[in-house]
Design a protein around this motif. Sequence first.
Motif, PDB file in Angstrom:
ATOM      1  N   ARG A   1       0.838  -1.201   0.000  1.00  0.00           N
ATOM      2  CA  ARG A   1       0.000   0.000   0.000  1.00  0.00           C
ATOM      3  C   ARG A   1       0.874   1.253   0.000  1.00  0.00           C
ATOM      4  NH1 ARG A   1      -4.052   2.965  -1.635  1.00  0.00           N
ATOM      5  NH2 ARG A   1      -4.970   4.312  -0.042  1.00  0.00           N
ATOM      6  N   ARG A   2       1.901   1.259   0.841  1.00  0.00           N
ATOM      7  CA  ARG A   2       2.813   2.405   0.876  1.00  0.00           C
ATOM      8  C   ARG A   2       3.551   2.578  -0.442  1.00  0.00           C
ATOM      9  NH1 ARG A   2       5.722   2.136   6.896  1.00  0.00           N
ATOM     10  NH2 ARG A   2       3.817   2.491   8.139  1.00  0.00           N
ATOM     11  N   ALA A   3       3.716   1.477  -1.190  1.00  0.00           N
ATOM     12  CA  ALA A   3       4.403   1.536  -2.485  1.00  0.00           C
ATOM     13  C   ALA A   3       3.478   1.954  -3.620  1.00  0.00           C
ATOM     14  CB  ALA A   3       5.028   0.182  -2.801  1.00  0.00           C
ATOM     15  N   GLY A   4       2.214   2.194  -3.302  1.00  0.00           N
ATOM     16  CA  GLY A   4       1.294   2.715  -4.304  1.00  0.00           C
ATOM     17  C   GLY A   4       0.200   1.776  -4.751  1.00  0.00           C
ATOM     18  N   ALA A   5       0.190   0.548  -4.251  1.00  0.00           N
ATOM     19  CA  ALA A   5      -0.850  -0.401  -4.635  1.00  0.00           C
ATOM     20  C   ALA A   5      -2.106  -0.204  -3.798  1.00  0.00           C
ATOM     21  CB  ALA A   5      -0.342  -1.834  -4.478  1.00  0.00           C
ATOM     22  N   GLU A   6      -3.213  -0.739  -4.292  1.00  0.00           N
ATOM     23  CA  GLU A   6      -4.420  -0.895  -3.494  1.00  0.00           C
ATOM     24  C   GLU A   6      -4.369  -2.292  -2.897  1.00  0.00           C
ATOM     25  OE1 GLU A   6      -7.770  -0.244  -5.987  1.00  0.00           O
ATOM     26  OE2 GLU A   6      -7.329   1.883  -6.313  1.00  0.00           O
ATOM     27  N   THR A   7      -4.527  -2.422  -1.588  1.00  0.00           N
ATOM     28  CA  THR A   7      -4.352  -3.725  -0.963  1.00  0.00           C
ATOM     29  C   THR A   7      -5.512  -4.078  -0.042  1.00  0.00           C
ATOM     30  OG1 THR A   7      -3.079  -2.860   0.935  1.00  0.00           O
ATOM     31  CG2 THR A   7      -1.844  -3.472  -1.040  1.00  0.00           C
ATOM     32  N   ALA A   8      -5.704  -5.375   0.102  1.00  0.00           N
ATOM     33  CA  ALA A   8      -6.675  -5.924   1.046  1.00  0.00           C
ATOM     34  C   ALA A   8      -5.993  -7.033   1.826  1.00  0.00           C
ATOM     35  CB  ALA A   8      -7.900  -6.454   0.319  1.00  0.00           C
ATOM     36  N   TYR A   9      -6.423  -7.218   3.053  1.00  0.00           N
ATOM     37  CA  TYR A   9      -5.862  -8.283   3.881  1.00  0.00           C
ATOM     38  C   TYR A   9      -6.968  -9.200   4.372  1.00  0.00           C
ATOM     39  CZ  TYR A   9      -4.023 -10.873   7.804  1.00  0.00           C
ATOM     40  OH  TYR A   9      -3.692 -11.902   8.660  1.00  0.00           O
TER      41      TYR A   9
ATOM     42  N   TYR B   1      10.874  -5.378   1.090  1.00  0.00           N
ATOM     43  CA  TYR B   1      11.527  -5.637  -0.196  1.00  0.00           C
ATOM     44  C   TYR B   1      10.589  -6.421  -1.116  1.00  0.00           C
ATOM     45  CZ  TYR B   1      15.998  -5.333  -2.634  1.00  0.00           C
ATOM     46  OH  TYR B   1      17.004  -4.975  -3.500  1.00  0.00           O
ATOM     47  N   ILE B   2      10.008  -7.501  -0.595  1.00  0.00           N
ATOM     48  CA  ILE B   2       9.132  -8.343  -1.417  1.00  0.00           C
ATOM     49  C   ILE B   2       7.935  -7.544  -1.924  1.00  0.00           C
ATOM     50  CG2 ILE B   2       7.662 -10.383  -1.425  1.00  0.00           C
ATOM     51  CD1 ILE B   2       9.507 -11.466   0.858  1.00  0.00           C
ATOM     52  N   ALA B   3       7.315  -6.778  -1.045  1.00  0.00           N
ATOM     53  CA  ALA B   3       6.136  -6.000  -1.429  1.00  0.00           C
ATOM     54  C   ALA B   3       6.465  -4.996  -2.528  1.00  0.00           C
ATOM     55  CB  ALA B   3       5.560  -5.285  -0.212  1.00  0.00           C
ATOM     56  N   ASN B   4       7.584  -4.309  -2.396  1.00  0.00           N
ATOM     57  CA  ASN B   4       7.966  -3.319  -3.402  1.00  0.00           C
ATOM     58  C   ASN B   4       8.321  -3.969  -4.731  1.00  0.00           C
ATOM     59  OD1 ASN B   4       8.530  -0.189  -2.446  1.00  0.00           O
ATOM     60  ND2 ASN B   4       8.410  -1.627  -0.735  1.00  0.00           N
ATOM     61  N   VAL B   5       8.948  -5.134  -4.681  1.00  0.00           N
ATOM     62  CA  VAL B   5       9.259  -5.838  -5.927  1.00  0.00           C
ATOM     63  C   VAL B   5       7.972  -6.281  -6.618  1.00  0.00           C
ATOM     64  CG1 VAL B   5      10.266  -7.956  -6.889  1.00  0.00           C
ATOM     65  CG2 VAL B   5      11.586  -6.549  -5.297  1.00  0.00           C
TER      66      VAL B   5
ATOM     67  N   ILE C   1      13.131  -1.298 -10.044  1.00  0.00           N
ATOM     68  CA  ILE C   1      12.375  -1.943  -8.970  1.00  0.00           C
ATOM     69  C   ILE C   1      13.283  -2.265  -7.787  1.00  0.00           C
ATOM     70  CG2 ILE C   1      11.122  -4.044  -8.329  1.00  0.00           C
ATOM     71  CD1 ILE C   1      10.050  -4.113 -11.219  1.00  0.00           C
ATOM     72  N   LEU C   2      14.436  -2.881  -8.052  1.00  0.00           N
ATOM     73  CA  LEU C   2      15.339  -3.279  -6.974  1.00  0.00           C
ATOM     74  C   LEU C   2      15.913  -2.069  -6.244  1.00  0.00           C
ATOM     75  CD1 LEU C   2      17.301  -6.263  -8.559  1.00  0.00           C
ATOM     76  CD2 LEU C   2      15.467  -6.352  -6.866  1.00  0.00           C
TER      77      LEU C   2
ATOM     78  N   ALA D   1      15.235  -1.478  -2.306  1.00  0.00           N
ATOM     79  CA  ALA D   1      16.337  -1.357  -1.344  1.00  0.00           C
ATOM     80  C   ALA D   1      16.185  -0.105  -0.490  1.00  0.00           C
ATOM     81  CB  ALA D   1      17.672  -1.337  -2.083  1.00  0.00           C
ATOM     82  N   GLN D   2      15.755   0.986  -1.091  1.00  0.00           N
ATOM     83  CA  GLN D   2      15.563   2.211  -0.323  1.00  0.00           C
ATOM     84  C   GLN D   2      14.396   2.066   0.648  1.00  0.00           C
ATOM     85  OE1 GLN D   2      17.510   5.211  -0.361  1.00  0.00           O
ATOM     86  NE2 GLN D   2      16.331   5.225   1.529  1.00  0.00           N
ATOM     87  N   ALA D   3      13.318   1.449   0.198  1.00  0.00           N
ATOM     88  CA  ALA D   3      12.165   1.252   1.077  1.00  0.00           C
ATOM     89  C   ALA D   3      12.521   0.350   2.256  1.00  0.00           C
ATOM     90  CB  ALA D   3      11.000   0.658   0.284  1.00  0.00           C
ATOM     91  N   ALA D   4      13.306  -0.704   2.000  1.00  0.00           N
ATOM     92  CA  ALA D   4      13.721  -1.599   3.081  1.00  0.00           C
ATOM     93  C   ALA D   4      14.607  -0.872   4.072  1.00  0.00           C
ATOM     94  CB  ALA D   4      14.436  -2.814   2.506  1.00  0.00           C
ATOM     95  N   ALA D   5      15.487  -0.010   3.574  1.00  0.00           N
ATOM     96  CA  ALA D   5      16.334   0.780   4.462  1.00  0.00           C
ATOM     97  C   ALA D   5      15.494   1.687   5.345  1.00  0.00           C
ATOM     98  CB  ALA D   5      17.325   1.591   3.638  1.00  0.00           C
TER      99      ALA D   5
END
Length: 295
Positions: free
Chosen positions: A38-46, A228-232, A245-246, A250-254
Amino acid sequence: MPRPARIFAFGDNVVDCYRDQNLMFPGGNCVNHAVFARRAGAETAYAGAVCDDDAGRLIRQALVEEGVDVSSLRIEPGTTAYCVIETPDGDRLFVGANLGVSIIAPSRADLARLSDFDAIHTGRSSHVDAWLPRFAEATKVSYDLATVHAPERIAEVAPHCFLIAFSAGGLTREEGLALAQTARNAGARWSLVTRGIEGALLAGETGVFEAPAQPVEAIDTLGAGDTYIANVLVGLLDGRHPETILKDAAQAAANTCLMRGAFGHPAPMSIDLSNMMSLDEVYRTTRPAKAPEDA
């Protein structure tokens, strides 16, 4: 302008309890994935299961505040899952857990939603491997095998995967490449191998791509791999170039390493630890979610 990617995260949740700080944080691979995507720009549901207790209410409220759709979150009687963490000398140590009500099979309503999403994310901690063929019939599958690198397990999971991910901090680059190729040969379209401070590599139809880790004075590394997985996954669904993407992942994981807990939202620890089990006991006694033929 293209619409955002839509991702359905199904499975595990937990409150991560920092006993030495008397704090608990919402977490779990699938909860984290829903938030970070979601933070990476997707619409998400859990979709998952919690109880109407302090821990379950914390998880639900954090997801709502992060903009994640919780209409498929179930409230069940029992205990919300928890994991106990201690930080001797600053290192994170998992000392025990109880999975509570968190291991569930998808309902008919959950399955009916899948075609509305570009991908579903789950993983080894959700214990829904029997459902992967059904998931893959409806949408793309993202799966986190974490530290499980056994070829026989990869062979079971990878054929259903658009993206399969591994945590491999102890592997050399050559070993990481071999792991990624094993998953690709078994049928995964994309294979992600994260190696902690050594960076990550992503293997797919167009080749192998690599990126270094972003140096940071980490406060807490919990959730960095899930970030990392979510952003990829979001990047692949958006059709961006793997190198970009990578780099972004990497920046998001940091950034995740600069906060306490996986994605923040601390609360005073309110957990009955009398039913805590060792991690060995948890893995030994956890039964997979009900198989499709039994549903």
